[in-house]
Structures are given as C-alpha cells and as structure tokens.
Design a protein around this motif. Structure first.
Motif, PDB file in Angstrom:
ATOM      1  N   ARG A 871     -28.373   9.342  -2.799  1.00 55.33           N
ATOM      2  CA  ARG A 871     -27.150   9.700  -3.533  1.00 55.33           C
ATOM      3  C   ARG A 871     -27.380   9.637  -5.034  1.00 55.33           C
ATOM      4  O   ARG A 871     -26.887  10.484  -5.791  1.00 55.33           O
ATOM      5  CB  ARG A 871     -26.014   8.754  -3.134  1.00 55.33           C
ATOM      6  CG  ARG A 871     -25.529   8.964  -1.709  1.00 55.33           C
ATOM      7  CD  ARG A 871     -24.558   7.893  -1.289  1.00 55.33           C
ATOM      8  NE  ARG A 871     -24.084   8.078   0.085  1.00 55.33           N
ATOM      9  CZ  ARG A 871     -23.599   7.113   0.835  1.00 55.33           C
ATOM     10  NH1 ARG A 871     -23.497   5.891   0.340  1.00 55.33           N
ATOM     11  NH2 ARG A 871     -23.191   7.362   2.061  1.00 55.33           N
ATOM     12  N   GLU A 872     -28.129   8.632  -5.465  1.00 56.52           N
ATOM     13  CA  GLU A 872     -28.402   8.520  -6.901  1.00 56.52           C
ATOM     14  C   GLU A 872     -29.219   9.725  -7.392  1.00 56.52           C
ATOM     15  O   GLU A 872     -28.966  10.257  -8.478  1.00 56.52           O
ATOM     16  CB  GLU A 872     -29.161   7.224  -7.172  1.00 56.52           C
ATOM     17  CG  GLU A 872     -28.321   5.967  -7.016  1.00 56.52           C
ATOM     18  CD  GLU A 872     -29.147   4.705  -7.200  1.00 56.52           C
ATOM     19  OE1 GLU A 872     -30.343   4.823  -7.524  1.00 56.52           O
ATOM     20  OE2 GLU A 872     -28.597   3.597  -7.020  1.00 56.52           O
ATOM     21  N   VAL A 873     -30.192  10.141  -6.591  1.00 52.05           N
ATOM     22  CA  VAL A 873     -31.002  11.300  -6.979  1.00 52.05           C
ATOM     23  C   VAL A 873     -30.130  12.549  -7.061  1.00 52.05           C
ATOM     24  O   VAL A 873     -30.185  13.308  -8.039  1.00 52.05           O
ATOM     25  CB  VAL A 873     -32.160  11.507  -5.984  1.00 52.05           C
ATOM     26  CG1 VAL A 873     -32.863  12.834  -6.258  1.00 52.05           C
ATOM     27  CG2 VAL A 873     -33.156  10.365  -6.068  1.00 52.05           C
ATOM     28  N   LEU A 874     -29.325  12.764  -6.024  1.00 51.78           N
ATOM     29  CA  LEU A 874     -28.461  13.948  -6.030  1.00 51.78           C
ATOM     30  C   LEU A 874     -27.465  13.879  -7.184  1.00 51.78           C
ATOM     31  O   LEU A 874     -27.174  14.897  -7.822  1.00 51.78           O
ATOM     32  CB  LEU A 874     -27.718  14.050  -4.693  1.00 51.78           C
ATOM     33  CG  LEU A 874     -28.585  14.438  -3.484  1.00 51.78           C
ATOM     34  CD1 LEU A 874     -27.779  14.334  -2.202  1.00 51.78           C
ATOM     35  CD2 LEU A 874     -29.137  15.849  -3.652  1.00 51.78           C
ATOM     36  N   LEU A 875     -26.962  12.688  -7.455  1.00 49.45           N
ATOM     37  CA  LEU A 875     -26.028  12.531  -8.573  1.00 49.45           C
ATOM     38  C   LEU A 875     -26.717  12.828  -9.893  1.00 49.45           C
ATOM     39  O   LEU A 875     -26.183  13.541 -10.755  1.00 49.45           O
ATOM     40  CB  LEU A 875     -25.462  11.107  -8.578  1.00 49.45           C
ATOM     41  CG  LEU A 875     -24.471  10.769  -9.701  1.00 49.45           C
ATOM     42  CD1 LEU A 875     -23.243  11.649  -9.597  1.00 49.45           C
ATOM     43  CD2 LEU A 875     -24.094   9.311  -9.649  1.00 49.45           C
ATOM     44  N   THR A 876     -27.937  12.293 -10.039  1.00 49.95           N
ATOM     45  CA  THR A 876     -28.676  12.525 -11.281  1.00 49.95           C
ATOM     46  C   THR A 876     -28.972  13.998 -11.483  1.00 49.95           C
ATOM     47  O   THR A 876     -28.908  14.508 -12.600  1.00 49.95           O
ATOM     48  CB  THR A 876     -29.998  11.729 -11.256  1.00 49.95           C
ATOM     49  OG1 THR A 876     -29.702  10.350 -11.042  1.00 49.95           O
ATOM     50  CG2 THR A 876     -30.745  11.890 -12.559  1.00 49.95           C
ATOM     51  N   GLU A 877     -29.297  14.688 -10.375  1.00 53.07           N
ATOM     52  CA  GLU A 877     -29.623  16.112 -10.490  1.00 53.07           C
ATOM     53  C   GLU A 877     -28.378  16.979 -10.623  1.00 53.07           C
ATOM     54  O   GLU A 877     -28.464  18.119 -11.058  1.00 53.07           O
ATOM     55  CB  GLU A 877     -30.443  16.559  -9.271  1.00 53.07           C
ATOM     56  CG  GLU A 877     -31.841  15.996  -9.243  1.00 53.07           C
ATOM     57  CD  GLU A 877     -32.600  16.285 -10.519  1.00 53.07           C
ATOM     58  OE1 GLU A 877     -32.546  17.430 -11.003  1.00 53.07           O
ATOM     59  OE2 GLU A 877     -33.244  15.375 -11.051  1.00 53.07           O
TER      60      GLU A 877
END
Length: 1378
Positions: A871-877
């Motif tokens: 989720r953090e990766v998707l949020l960051t992207e």
C-alpha cells in the motif's frame, strides 16, 4: 609504517644471546588461537617461574614451547604485512614492481639496491658502487638517516627471525632428546605442542624467503656505513651467515633439523593409521566413525565402539600438515618402510602447502627440488655398498620406490586430487546432514558424542578450506615448465551443504551447551574415583613417587572431587574454572615424559595397566579433554568449526556462492551459513599489525553486503519468474474478447478434425487442458520448483539470526522486505509501458494483482506485514508531490512520489486530451469513450478510454491518481478558458455591435460584424479541446464513482445523500464548496460539466470581466464559421467527424459555470458592501441556486435562439450542406444541457425537420452513403445516439416492435422501411438481421423533461442528407408534447 609499531630493541650481543621470554613481549601481547589450548598456555605461562624452579632438574619447561609458537605467528604476521607493502616481490628473480619502490621501505634507487641484492653476500665496499650509479650514491648520502629509519623496523624483523631460529632450534632439540614418547594416544598434549612448534619453525623460514632479506640487510649496512664512518652494524656478519644458510630455506632446514629427523619419523609413523583412516571414505561410512550409532551394531554408541580413533579424526588436519612438512624437512625419514605409503596418500591429494593465511608454496615442486636429490643420494650411497649387503639392498629398494613415488605422484595429484576431495565432501555432506537430523531429534545423545561432532566439524572445515586454497592454483613439474591449472569446479554445490552442516552443528552445540556441560561434569565426578583407585593400587604404591609428583596427583584428585554435582535445572547456572586441573595435569605430563625424571610414563602405565581398566595416563588425558567441555567448549567449537581463514579467499567465496546458491542443487537455507562465515573474519586480524583490523572489517562488511545483494537478486529473480508470462501468467491467461472469439473459432475447427493433436492453436494461445500434455509438464514443474524455492528462501531469511560483523548488524528480514517492495515498485514502473506505448489499465491491473498474489504467497512465510508495504508503494507512486505531505511528521529528506501516476496521466493528456500525435481522437457520446482513426501507440484510443479501463485506472492509482489527472486537465482547460476570455475582451466592441444588429433585425449588419471577429476558427478549436477535456473528465468521474461504489459503497451513498441536502445559497460556504467538488469528482451531482468549469474559474479567478455577459453571442457567432462546411454527423459514434459535438459540451459547461461564478461574485460583493448587515431589501435581491439556474436557462435559450436564427438565415444559400450539422448540433446542445428542455429548439426549428434529417441518416443503406463535404469516418453504424445502455433486441419478426417500458421513449416505426431492416448492436458493431429495430437519435427516457409518443424509423448512414428540400418528404406524424 610508523616506528612505534615496531620499536627497535637493544641489539647488543648480550641482549641477542638472552633467551628468556622477555625478548618477545611485542609478539606475546596478542591473542592468537593455535592448536595447543590457549587458556592452558596462559595459565602455564603465568605460573612459569614456579614450575621451572620445581621441576627444572627433571621436568620439561613447556612455557617456552607455547610462547615460541605464538612468536612464530607474530613473525609471520609481520612478514605477511611486509610482503603486502612491497607488492609481493619476486626475490628469486630479482623482479620488483613500481609499487615496491614507492612503498617507502627501500630507497627508490632500483639500480643500486638490485646490485646489492644480486651480489649478496659480497660486502658493499667491494662492489665499486660509485661506478654503477654515482647519482644514486650521492642521494643515499644525502638522505641516509631517513632511509635508515624506514628500514630499521624491518631489519629488526630479520634479527627477530635469527633469534627465533636459535631459540626454537635449541627448544626442539631439547624436546626431541628428553621426551620419552611422542604417541597420539599416550602423550598427545606434548606431542601437539612439539609438532606445532616444529611446523611453525619451518613455516616461518619458508615464508621469510618471500621478503627481500638480502637487499634489506645490504642496503641497511650501506646506510649504516655512510653514517658511522664506514663501520658495519654490529649484527651484520651474523645476519649474513643466517640469510646465506637459509638461501634457499630448505637447505638450512635440512641441516638444522637433521638431528631431530628420527623423532619426526616416529611421530609420522604413529599418526599414519589416522591419516589412512581419514582418506578411506568407504570405511568411514561403513564403520560409522561419523555416525551416532554403529551401522552394524545399532544398540551401541559409536563413541564406545572406537573412541580414540574417532576422537583423533579431529586432529587429522594437523597430522596431514605434519606429514607434508615433516618429510619435506626430514627427507631421510621417507626411507622408512611404512613412510612411503603415508607420504603417498597425503601428497596425492594436495598441490600446495599453506604457510600462512593465503601464502603457500607449490608442494610437488619443492619435493622435486629438495627431497628427490636427497633420496637419489641415499640410493647412490646404498648402491656403493657402504653398509652390509642385506641392509644396502633393502635401503636401495626403498629409495628406488620413494624416487618413483615422488616422480609420479605429481601427475596423480593433478588428475585425481579434485575427485578425491569431491568424494570426501560428498561423504561429509551426507554425514553432517544425518548428524544434524539425528541430534535435533535426539539432543540427549549430543553430549556423549561431542568428540565425534568435533571430528565432523574438523573434517568439514579442512575440506572447505582445501577447496578454496586450490581455486586458481597452477602447478608444474619444474619452475621452467608450463604451468598447468588445476580444475576446481566453481559450481560444486557440496560447499554450501558443508557450510550449512557446520553452521547447524555449531548451533546445536550452543543450544544444548548446558546438557554437554552437565554430562562432562558427571564424567569428571566419576573419573575422580577411578583416578583415586589407580593411585592406590600396589603398583603405584611401589613406585615411591617423589613429593612433587605425589602432590600434583593429590591436587588433581582434589580438583575432580570438588567439582559441583549437576542437579535438575541448575546446570546452566554452574560456573566452574577447571584451568587449574588442566595446568596440574600438564605439569604431571612434563615430569613423567622427561627422560631426566626417575618416574616416567612407562612406569605409570606398567603400574596401572594390570588392573584391567584404563591406565592412569588414559584417565588423566580423558579428564583433561572432558574438562575443556565444561569451561572451554566455545574455544573448542571455534577451533574445529571456525572458517575465519576463508576471509583470505572471500572473493572466491562470493563467486562460488553466486554459482551454486540458485543452481539446480542450491538450497535457500544455505545462505545463513554463507553469511554467518563473515562473523569470524575479524578474528583473522593480528594485533601486531593494527591496520589489519580496519581493513579486514571493511572487507567482511563488503562480503556480507555482496552476498546479501546476490541473495536479494535471487529472491527478485524467483518472484519475477513466477510473475512472467511463462509463470503464473500461463495459468491465469485472460483473453481479450477478440482473442477469445478467434480461439473459439479455432477450437470448433479443431474439434471437427480429430486427427490434429496440437495443444496450441495458430492464434498463439493454448487450448483448454494444455497442462495435461506431457510437453507441458516441465513448465508446470518449473513453476512448482520456483514456488517451493521462494517460500523456503522467505522462511529461512525470516528466521535467520542477525549477522554481526564488528559493529555492523545485518537483519536479513529487513533486507528482504526492502527487496520485495523495491522489486514491486520497479515492476510496477516497468509494466506501465509496453514496447509500443502505455499498457492498458485493465491489463496493468491484472499484472499488479498477479504480482501482489505472489507477494502474498511469500508473506505467509514472513512474520511482517508486506501488504502494508504494498500500500505504501502504491500510495507513493500514486501521490504526486513530497511524500512527507502524506504524514503528520516531518521527514528529513523530501522524497517526491507519483512517478507512475505522472507517467500515465501525462500519456492520457498528451495522446487523448491534446492528441499531440494527430491520431484523430474523437469523443464518442454513444459509447462513452474516445476513438481514434489510427492506433495511439499500441492500441486504438477506445481500448484505453473505455469506462472499464478508466475504472481499472482508478482502482490502481486511487483518488490521488484521479486528482492528478483531474488537476492536469484543469490546468489545460484553464489555459483554454483564458483564450475564450481573451477573445471576449478582444472582440468586445464587435460583439456589442452584433447584439445591436440582432435586436434590430438587420441581417446584413450582423453578418458584417461577425466577419470582424478575430481568430474565430482558432477560438472554436480551443473550445473543442476544452470540450474534449470536459468529456474526458466526465468519463473519469463516472469511473471514479463506480470504483468508489464498488469499494466503499457507504461513502458513495453518503456523498450522494449529502448532495441532495446541500443548500444552494450563493455565495457558497467554503465547506459546502469543498463537499460539492468532491461529489463532482465521483459524478453524484446533477451537472458535472458546469460544476467542473465553475471550479476552474473559481480557482483561476476567471469570468470577472463584463465582457463575459456577451458569451452567448460569441458562441452563437460560431455558427458562421467555415468549420461547418467540413462537418458531418456520424451515426456510429453519435457525434461529428471533427469533434464539434465537444463544442456543445464546452458551450453548455462554460455558460453555466461562468454564470455561477458571476452571480457568486456579485453576492460576495454585496455582502462586503453591506459589511454583513443586510436589510430585507438587499436580502431579497441575493441570488440563490434557483435564480442562478433561471439565469443560466435564459442565457442558454438566448444562445439557442440566436444560433437557430443565424443557422436558418442560410436557408436560401446555394450550398446548404452546412445547415444539417448545425441543426443536429443545436439539438444535441439542448439534449446535453440539464437546464433546457428537449423542446427548446421547437420554437425555432420544427422537429419535423429534425426527424426528416435523422430519417435520412438512419434509412440510407450502408452501401450507398449520402454525399456531404468532408465525409465522416465510416464505421459500423449503430442504432442509438443516446447515452443509454446497449439497445434492446426484439424477439418478434413483424414490422412493429412491441411497446414496452424500455422503449417508451423511442419513436414507433412505420412498416415502410422495416422489412429489410438490419439490426445493429451498438457495442460490438456486428450486423444481425432482425425484423424489429429501435429508432435512433431521440432517446427520451423517463428522466427527460419531454416524451415523444410517435416517431419515424429510418435507415443507417454515416453521411448526412443533401439537398435540404428533401426535408419536405417527412414521413413522420405530428409531434405531441406532454
């Protein structure tokens, strides 16, 4: 190197002749592990004076043995460091590199220094050096003091080597001549101390050959003479003799060790059986030497089956070194009858003799050069008959066999040594694996078999180190011959198994250390009674021991009897130091093994062997060994199981790891052992060379980081294998509809041809059930293997203990988490784009879901939350901007995110909204998507703008992705609206004149004024672009609303409910405005387009000028543009060929949005003017939402009225083809606008005309399109121009469709054109012959303001009707408005 590291000692003759330990304080300050037990050596050393005073006349002083062995380690550390500094010079060939002269040890005067070295031992005064290089001599004179100081520490090293030689030789001679017996089973402690000193002495002198001793001494003496009036240094001549005697070293060693040769021969014969046993892998396996149970006698422990030989296997590495060094330095001992076999078996499996760390000599070359001549000399002497004939014949025969063995063993070693060791590694791999399983299951048997565990560890340690010592070795029969590289397989997986087995055995020992200590304490307690019994036997009483020996025996018994008894759970808490016991036992051995003592080892054996039990010596030695399992177990474990020497081969270690770890036989669990090796690397550093600690530490950390990088690379590789099209992609293959249709056709064809057996069709997609075919088995097995390896690796890394290297701690779980999430991010960015262009969002979503499913598979074996990381990766992207903006706390470094969202949104903006590639992007109101004349990248526009694709985009990037794309379109549209504002202000006067002429009804003046409008076609183009952006944002809002309703229906219903209750006061409160914008972004408002434009104008402060009141007239003037001449209606898309229908959407949204902004600004101005105190009169004048809608409706009606008037004014023109698209455009405008009823055009244009126009479009045959300037794109026609779902298909075949609720708003068709009517599916475009059909353009559902009860049917065409008089031929009936 600074001099404080190597303090110059007093080199006067008296100090050099002093042989006490104080000379070696510099070397004795370090802690070095050697074969003799360190704690014992330290204890003996501390008690040295007392012991020597007690037993000087009859005992051996072992203190110096331990000390000199440690001094040898320090000397070799210094030599090794000097060799590094000098860049490994070739002293035999006098070849020195550039780095050698720049090292600062020698003067950078190669000619003089090399001459001095080559002419050794000639004195420099005889060499006429000034003739050789006068400039160099002058330079030496000028800087003699500096050069002398740089050489002084290293010349001191030569002095230390000379003093060490003298003292070590004297001590070796003393031991050799006084020790009665040197047998492994009787006197192993003194035997190991003696042989360790012997081997260290040989290694020091062999290693010293690698440094330029001759040059060092000669240059130092030359400099000394220059500074001391041509006087030689005091020790010059003694060092010359020493260096000359050891040039080459083996010549001096042969002479110096000749006196001890017979004792060495005895020792090597004594250890021969253990050496033979260690090489016989079959016997080791069959007899169970490394198995807890004897294979043939499973009811007894192996430890009791053959205890001594199994225990001695732990020392076999030392025994092999003794054999190699012993016969090399004492070649005459090879002439013993049994020696040839012992030498052969060791020489056959070794190519090098390790001197120190990674320094070695080529073993067989040394034997050929220095041993073989001695054997030939003995053979010659035997042949000359200097002894009795019978003895001469035997000696000659043995010498001949030895000669043959040495001559042939080199070739045997080159061809077979790798195979021998590979077989041994395989045996140890199996035995250690079984041992680990057995002791894990039966830990109670670990303690009785601890000596066997040590043996297994020592053998595995030896094999691993041998493997890396021989990587890259090249050997030849002579130094001049061609070097032959030795083939060592870098892909040998047994190394990983051995490292893993050793690591797990060590972990088991550490885990059950309390049980082992308890067992050892119990053994020692029982041993006390046995020793006391043996001391009281008649034989011992008859020996009449002297007071010293008797006192030592009594102290030993007291030590054993005072050992605490282990009871229950308190074993781990017992702390006892048994070093005094071991010290006393060593003192006994020093006395009884000395030939000077009246009571020796043979007396003790004879006195106690008659009891039928173990003798006193055997009991004492066993007690000594078990005592070390109480308080020195970690030391023993380090000695037998440490792989710190692998530091010097860490580059080979890394290469072998990479070749084997992820190979077919690699095991993920082995990576723990490969990494754990580095923890012991810093122990290699020698305290006598301080800079080594930092270097070895750096290298160790680098090694661990390199391995972790490889492990994480392998982890990524496994994930990516599963994530590939050949991985999970082949199992969950999803076909596009067109691909599915092709595959269905192929399948039906294949079913009609049973002879065809191919599992794969011509389409490139597998038929159902292809997994069952044998040729598919390998791919399925590969997937299973990859899944198994991935889960194993994740489990191992999760459970692995932190790796500690100096002050660095490596936690593999954290590395694994970063690796998996980093790979997910890289994978996400990689699949965004295909080879051609952007990946379809639906395909991208399926790829992400596939990758996430693999991560979830791994997450089951990891005790951490990877889902949160995803989720953090998707949020960051997805979030464009600094990541810290997402958190309440400040981050030190601004990390910008949203690269994935940025890439996708930019693609949509450039290729769809702006159409920079010129692909002919058209908005299709009928299909609610954009279409293109040619592919945009790899797809047509409809493939990436369909609502399903946009929903996938929303699901991937969430609200942040929607906001980013919405913001980009707002910025684009704001610039276009600014152009409208500019045009309004630029044409203000002209528009006012147009207004006057319209109200005056002067057509000629109006037309003249309209021609004066500046850049009308350009403004129309901008408006069409704005309409495209508005249409795309509408689709995006629809998709976002659908995604939100699916994912969070409560939030969606909450927003929808709030919007119904939201007050429509003007000016609107900030909170209300914010809620309205959020609701608009998910399309739960009545008019999305106008709200969107209103938000843009509010943000940029637009529509503030008075000229915006002229906006309807500007838009109406667009009817005079030449763009209509090339405009044609397309029934397939429900729009026009040049996107002019987007102009209607733009006009509707801009009129409504700008009016809202104008009224809100007026109300805000009134609030400000009255300072918040409004009277009732003012309050009544404040606009609310209803008055705003009324105002907007009047403006739109004005636009329709003026536009219709301008359009119909062209009725009498010769070319009236532009009238048709204009009328359809106005009809579509009324349909789009929520503020106008559908009948708004009726007062200006009779709907009979419109129905006639639509009839012409829908009744024309596709094969005979109607002609019109600028033909529209010809696609498969569709029935409905509405935004409704696909048309209902009628089952009846008569001419009149059934009247149902679903088509109540459609025209009822007559029977004239219905006989051959083709029914068109609006979504697929496929043609189906049906009797009934739905009527086309005017879709009045129950939600519309006007319903039609009657209508006309017509054919389908993509071209408009011409000429206009055909309007009169309308077949429709009158219109009735309800």
């Amino acid at each position: 190197m600074s001099r404080q590291h190597f303090p110059a000692q007093d080199v006067s003759p008296r100090s050099r002749e002093y042989e006490g330990p104080s000379r070696w304080n510099e070397y004795l300050s370090q802690e070095v592990t050697f074969q003799v037990e360190p704690r014992t050596s330290r204890n003996v050393r501390s008690e040295g004076p007392a012991q020597s005073s007690v037993g000087s006349h009859k005992g051996l002083n072992m203190l110096w043995v331990y000390q000199l062995t440690q001094v040898a380690e320090g000397l070799m550390a210094k030599i090794y460091r000097l060799n590094q500094i000098l860049d490994y010079p070739d002293t035999a060939g006098h070849m020195f590199s550039e780095a050698f002269w720049k090292s600062g040890v020698f003067p950078n005067l190669p000619k003089i220094c090399t001459i001095l070295s080559k002419k050794f031992p000639e004195h420099h005064s005889k060499l006429q050096l000034e003739r050789v290089d006068k400039v160099a001599i002058d330079a030496l004179n000028d800087h003699a003091e500096v050069y002398l100081q740089s050489l002084e520490p290293w010349v001191q090293l030569l002095l230390d080597l000379m003093a060490f030689r003298e003292q070590a030789l004297r001590l070796i001679l003393d031991l050799s001549s006084t020790v009665i017996t040197l047998l492994p089973h009787q006197n192993s402690l003194i035997l190991h101390a003696f042989m360790d000193l012997f081997c260290s002495f040989v290694r020091v002198n062999l290693l010293a050959e690698k440094i330029p001793r001759k040059m060092m001494l000669q240059v130092y003496n030359l400099l000394h003479a220059m500074l001391r009036s041509d006087r030689d240094c005091d020790f010059y001549h003694r060092l010359v003799q020493f260096i000359d005697a050891y040039d080459p070293p083996l010549k001096g060693l042969h002479e110096d060790l000749n006196f001890v040769s017979p004792r060495i021969g005895e020792v090597l014969e004594a250890v021969g059986p253990i050496v033979f046993l260690s090489t016989d892998t079959r016997k080791l396996r069959n007899e169970g030497f490394l198995s807890p149970f004897h294979p043939r006698f499973p009811d007894i422990l192996t430890n009791s089956a053959h205890p001594m030989r199994a225990q001695d296997l732990a020392n076999v590495t030392s025994y092999r070194d003794w054999v190699l060094i012993g016969y090399l330095c004492c070649p005459d001992e090879l002439l013993r009858v049994t020696s040839i076999d012992i030498a052969l078996v060791v020489l056959k499996e070794n190519l090098v003799l390790t001197l120190y760390r990674d320094e070695y000599i080529l073993l067989h070359e040394e034997y050929h050069m220095y041993v073989l001549p001695r054997i030939l000399e003995s053979k010659k002497m035997a042949k000359s008959g200097r002894t009795k004939q019978k003895e001469a014949d035997l000696e000659y025969s043995v010498a001949k066999q030895v000669e043959k063995m040495i001559s042939e063993v080199h070739d045997q070693a080159l061809s077979s040594c790798d195979a021998i060791h590979r077989e041994r590694r395989t045996l140890l791999k199996q035995e250690t694996g079984r041992m680990v399983l057995f002791f894990t299951d039966q830990p109670s048997l670990l303690a009785p078999n601890i000596q066997m565990v040590f043996s297994a560890l020592a053998l595995a340690q030896s094999e691993v180190i041998w493997y890396f010592q021989h990587v890259g070795i090249a050997s030849s029969k002579s130094r001049a011959a061609r070097m032959v590289p030795v083939g060592i397989d870098p892909n040998d997986p047994t190394i990983g198994f051995l490292l893993d087995g050793m690591d797990r055995l060590c972990c088991l020992v550490r885990k059950y250390i309390a049980a082992i200590r308890g067992y050892a304490l119990s053994y020692l307690s029982s041993c006390a009674g046995r020793i006391r019994f043996l001391l009281g036997t008649p034989g011992m009483v008859a020996l009449d021991l002297d007071a010293t020996l008797k006192g030592l025996f009594q102290k030993i018994v007291q030590h054993l009897e005072s050992i605490p008894k282990p009871q229950g759970e308190n074993i781990a808490a017992i702390t006892c130091d048994l070093s005094e016991l071991r010290k006393d036992w060593v003192a006994v051995l020093m006395i009884v093994t000395s030939a000077r003592s009246s009571i020796n080892i043979r007396h003790l054996e004879k006195a106690t062997v008659s009891t039928g039990k173990e003798g006193l010596l055997s009991e004492g030695n066993a007690a000594y060994n078990w005592s070390r399992c109480v308080d020195e177990l970690e030391t023993q474990l380090s000695k037998h199981g440490s792989l710190k020497k692998l530091y010097f081969y860490h580059q080979h270690l890394t290469a072998v790891f990479r070749n084997t770890m992820f190979g077919p036989e690699g095991r993920p669990q082995h990576c723990c052992a490969w990494l754990g090796v580095a923890s012991s690397f810093p122990e290699c550093a020698s305290a006598i060379v301080p800079e080594e600690i930092a270097k070895i530490g750096r290298d160790s950390v680098q090694y661990v980081e390199s391995l972790i990088e490889s492990i994480m690379g392998g982890l990524e590789g496994l994930i990516n294998i599963l994530d590939s099209e050949g991985g999970f992609g082949s199992l969950e293959m999803q076909l596009y509809p067109e691909q599915a249709a092709i595959l269905m056709n192929l399948t039906s064809q294949m079913s009609s041809m049973p002879s065809t057996k191919s599992p794969k069709g011509a389409s490139g997609f597998h038929f159902p059930g292809y997994e069952s075919y044998p040729e598919s088995n390998s791919s399925i097995k590969m997937l299973e293997a990859a899944m198994q390896r991935l889960t194993n690796l994740c489990s191992v890394l999760n459970d692995m203990e932190p790796i500690c290297v100096l002050n660095h701690v490596f936690v593999l779980r954290e590395y694994m988490r970063e690796c998996i999430l980093g790979n997910f991010r890289r994978r996400l960015l990689a699949v965004l784009k295909t080879d051609n262009d952007l990946q379809r969002p639906s395909v991208l979503e399926s790829l992400i879901r596939r990758h996430v499913s693999i991560i979830h598979l791994a997450e089951q074996h990891i005790s951490m939350d990877l889902t949160q990381g995803i989720r953090e990766v998707l949020l960051t992207e997805a979030f464009c901007g600094p990541v810290s903006a997402l958190h309440l706390f400040e981050k030190p470094a601004e990390q910008l995110g949203g690269s994935a969202t940025e890439a996708v949104c930019s693609w949509y903006m450039e290729n769809i909204v702006k159409d920079v590639s010129g692909a002919g992007i058209l908005f299709s109101p009928l299909h609610r998507c954009f279409k293109s004349a040619r592919p945009v990248g790899g797809y047509f526009a409809e493939s990436v703008t369909d609502l399903r694709e946009l929903e996938a985009f929303v699901r991937i990037f969430g609200g942040y992705g929607v906001d980013r794309l919405d913001r980009m379109m707002k910025e684009h549209t704001a610039a276009l609206l600014n152009c409208i504002d500019t045009s309004l202000r630029a044409n203000h006067e002209v528009l006012e004149a147009i207004v006057g002429s319209i109200h005056a009804g002067v057509r000629i003046e109006r037309e003249a004024n309209m021609k004066q409008i500046i850049d009308m076609d350009t403004v129309i183009g901008f408006c069409i672009q704005a309409g495209q952006a508005i249409a795309f944002d509408f689709l995006l809002a629809k998709a976002a609303g659908t995604a939100l309703e699916d994912g969070a229906p409560l939030i969606h219903s909450l927003l929808a409910g709030v919007m119904k209750q939201l007050p429509d006061d003007l000016p609107e409160k900030k909170e209300n405005r914010r809620v309205r914008r959020v609701a608009n972004s998910i399309d739960v408002v009545v008019d999305h387009d106008s709200e969107w434009v209103r938000a843009i104008l509010e943000d940029v402060g637009g529509a503030y000028d008075g000229s915006w009141s002229l906006l309807p007239y500007l838009f109406a003037s667009f009817m005079t543009s030449s763009i209509w001449n090339t405009t044609a209606f397309n029934v397939d898309t429900g729009g026009f060929n040049n996107n002019i229908h987007c102009l209607a959407r733009c006009i509707c949204a801009v009129i409504a949005g700008s009016e809202f902004v104008r009224l809100e600004r007026e109300n805000h101005h009134k609030h400000s003017f009255s300072n918040g105190h409004m009277d009732e009169t003012l309050d009544s004048e404040v606009h609310n939402g209803s008055s705003a809608e009324a105002s907007i409706k009047s403006l739109m009606q004005l636009f329709v009225k003026v536009s219709a008037g301008i359009t119909l004014d062209g009725w009498n023109e010769s070319d009236r083809s532009h009238l048709v698209p204009k009328l359809i455009f106005l009809d579509q405008f009324c349909e789009i606008s929520p503020y106008l009823p559908r009948s708004s055009l009726e007062p200006h244009v009779p709907y009979a005309i419109l129905r006639s126009i639509y009839s012409q479009y829908y009744t024309s045959s596709p094969s005979t399109p109607l002609a019109l300037i600028g033909a529209s794109p010809s696609h498969s026609p569709a029935v409905s121009l509405s935004h409704s779902s696909p048309a209902v298909r009628y089952p009846r075949g008569d001419s009149t469709p059934l009247s149902t609720a679903n088509d109540s708003g459609h025209f009822k068709g007559s029977s004239i054109h219905s006989q051959d009517q083709a029914y068109y599916d609006a979504d697929s475009g496929s043609v189906k012959n049906r009797a009934g059909r739905q009527s086309g353009p005017l879709d009045y559902s129950s939600s519309r303001k006007v319903k039609f009860t009657e209508g006309s049917t017509s054919g389908s065409s993509s071209r408009g009707p011409s000429p206009l008089p055909r309007f009169a031929v309308s077949r429709s009936g009158p219109l009735a408005y309800k």
